[in-house]
Design a protein around this motif. Sequence first.
Motif, short mmCIF file in Angstrom:
data_model
loop_
_atom_site.label_atom_id
_atom_site.label_comp_id
_atom_site.label_asym_id
_atom_site.label_seq_id
_atom_site.Cartn_x
_atom_site.Cartn_y
_atom_site.Cartn_z
N ALA A 36 39.12 44.90 -1.03
CA ALA A 36 38.52 46.24 -0.90
C ALA A 36 39.54 47.29 -0.46
O ALA A 36 39.55 48.41 -0.95
CB ALA A 36 37.36 46.17 0.10
N GLY A 38 42.60 49.38 -0.47
CA GLY A 38 43.61 49.63 -1.49
C GLY A 38 43.85 51.12 -1.62
O GLY A 38 43.63 51.88 -0.68
N LEU A 39 44.26 51.50 -2.82
CA LEU A 39 44.52 52.92 -3.07
C LEU A 39 43.32 53.77 -2.70
O LEU A 39 43.47 54.87 -2.19
CB LEU A 39 44.76 53.11 -4.56
N GLY A 40 42.14 53.24 -2.99
CA GLY A 40 40.90 53.99 -2.73
C GLY A 40 40.84 54.47 -1.29
O GLY A 40 40.52 55.63 -1.02
N TYR A 122 46.44 50.50 -12.33
CA TYR A 122 46.73 50.31 -10.90
C TYR A 122 48.19 49.89 -10.70
O TYR A 122 48.85 50.27 -9.75
CB TYR A 122 45.80 49.20 -10.43
N PHE A 243 34.39 51.96 -6.28
CA PHE A 243 35.79 51.59 -6.44
C PHE A 243 36.33 50.99 -5.15
O PHE A 243 37.00 49.96 -5.15
CB PHE A 243 36.61 52.83 -6.83
N SER A 244 35.99 51.64 -4.05
CA SER A 244 36.58 51.22 -2.79
C SER A 244 36.11 49.82 -2.38
O SER A 244 36.85 49.08 -1.73
CB SER A 244 36.22 52.24 -1.70
N SER A 246 35.44 47.44 -4.44
CA SER A 246 35.82 46.48 -5.50
C SER A 246 34.61 45.95 -6.26
O SER A 246 34.57 44.78 -6.64
CB SER A 246 36.59 45.29 -4.92
N LEU A 249 33.87 44.60 -11.04
CA LEU A 249 35.02 44.06 -11.80
C LEU A 249 35.05 42.53 -11.83
O LEU A 249 36.02 41.96 -12.29
CB LEU A 249 36.33 44.52 -11.16
N ALA A 251 35.63 40.80 -9.42
CA ALA A 251 36.51 40.33 -8.34
C ALA A 251 35.70 39.65 -7.24
O ALA A 251 36.06 38.57 -6.75
CB ALA A 251 37.30 41.50 -7.76
N1 PFF Z 1 39.04 48.46 -3.80
C1 PFF Z 1 40.33 48.82 -4.32
C2 PFF Z 1 40.75 50.15 -3.73
O1 PFF Z 1 40.03 50.73 -2.91
O2 PFF Z 1 41.82 50.63 -4.08
C3 PFF Z 1 40.32 48.89 -5.81
C4 PFF Z 1 39.78 47.67 -6.48
C5 PFF Z 1 40.33 46.41 -6.24
C6 PFF Z 1 38.71 47.78 -7.33
C7 PFF Z 1 39.82 45.28 -6.85
C8 PFF Z 1 38.18 46.67 -7.92
C9 PFF Z 1 38.74 45.41 -7.67
F1 PFF Z 1 38.24 44.39 -8.24
#
Ligand code: PFF
Length: 468
Positions: A36, A38-40, A122, A243-244, A246, A249, A251
């Motif tokens: 979770a 990450g860039l977000g 990414y 997005f934040s 995750s 996807l 994941a």
């Molecule tokens: N959650 C990550 C972020 O906040 O940058 C982005 C991300 C990672 C989205 C993994 C989806 C994922 F499966």
Amino acid sequence: MLRSLVRARPLRSKPLPRYGQWSSPFIFVLAVIGSAMGLGNIWRFPYLVGQYGGSAFVLVYLACVVAVGLPLMVAELMLGRRSRCTPIYGLLRIAREEGLSGGWSVIGWLGSVTGMLALSAYSIVGGWSMAYVFRSAAGAFHELDAVAAARLFQELTDDPERLLAWHTLFMAMTILVVGRGVRYGLEEAVRWFVPVLLTILGILVFYAHGQPSFDRAVDFLLRADFARLDATALLAALGHAFFSLSLGLGALVIYGAYAPERVSLLAVAPVVVLTDALVGLLAGLALVPVVFQAGLSVVPGPGLIFQTLPLAFGTIPGGQLMATLFFTMLVLAIWISAISMLEPAVTYVMKRWRVERSLAASLVGVLVWSLGVLSLLSFNLWSHLQPLGSWSPLGRGTFFDVLNFFVTGLLLPLTGLLTALFVGWRMSADSSRIELGGGWGYRLWLVLIRFTTPVAVVLLFLHAMGLV
Ligand code: PFF
């Protein structure tokens, strides 16, 4: 606290996880947090909070998290743990078990493919961040002015060979970790990176706290300005939650597939979402004072991290070290998120073609790498190409812009919507109760995933299409 994450006893016998298992509940939680963060959090959250009314936005964000983020996170982790399989085959298995159409495996397909698309973009930003670790360590930001900072970034994005080298290195690092498997790759990465990342964040916040502009930054981030909360803010909060956290996807489905049986998923999800929001706020407290101290303002997009920050760090004492730490933290955060984006497709290839994990990781990795090349060219040689012309919701976007728009605006919400419909309305409540353990938490979750989540996601979807 850990004890409350653990259920009294395993529920029933199920297929054993095929590709591996997290060695403890703690590592599982850390892994989901790692995906979770990450860039977000580091790049987008501080900007959104400042833009849309400080703590008023934080409240709206938390409401979106409760209405959409939490229920979907629980749903994805549950689908993974129930099937103990890669998202595509896992959904197929659950659908068959429930006597439903195998077509529901489209959720797994959408998630795994979207993960590859998202990773291809990414990785470009991961490459930029690595370049900036070296630049900051070498003192390249010393006494920059605004024009020089912009030029520094442009020199990088204008040069396809350099971008290609960084992108290749970043993808190789991601493939390396995924290729080593759950225990020796993913788990080792999570075990080291998450604590290091949080420690660096702590140091940066401490440093920022010493800046005279700290109070102004706190005010910018936390003062509640409800007047700025309009529909756009609401949808930005909702999109960001996706997005934040995750979501959408695959994941979290695959991370759930490795989860220990005795962990309560209903307890894990709130821990993750709170940590994620907190990391976003702390990132804001680390960055905004530095930006203000240099007399600059918080801007949206890549400019904040790759132009404003170098400029700001270049002017304040101790900035070189702090900038190096910051970009190192960014690389780690992007790296552990990237791993979770690649894993669903890699496990699919392993199962589908019965190949070794390292080969599967390399094959999928090369595919993602090739897609990434299209993105990186859109910053230089192909910057004039606008695949969708002037189609209105997007304006005149390059390949990179179009990809981001499709992933965050359309594909993530679509996968989320289908997941909510499948889990809430098609899968029997008995199945989800067995996996989640019943109780009021379960009943609340069922109401949210059935009603609130789909409605909110449809809104997000319509907004992305420019219809609301
Ligand atoms: N959650 C990550 C972020 O906040 O940058 C982005 C991300 C990672 C989205 C993994 C989806 C994922 F499966």
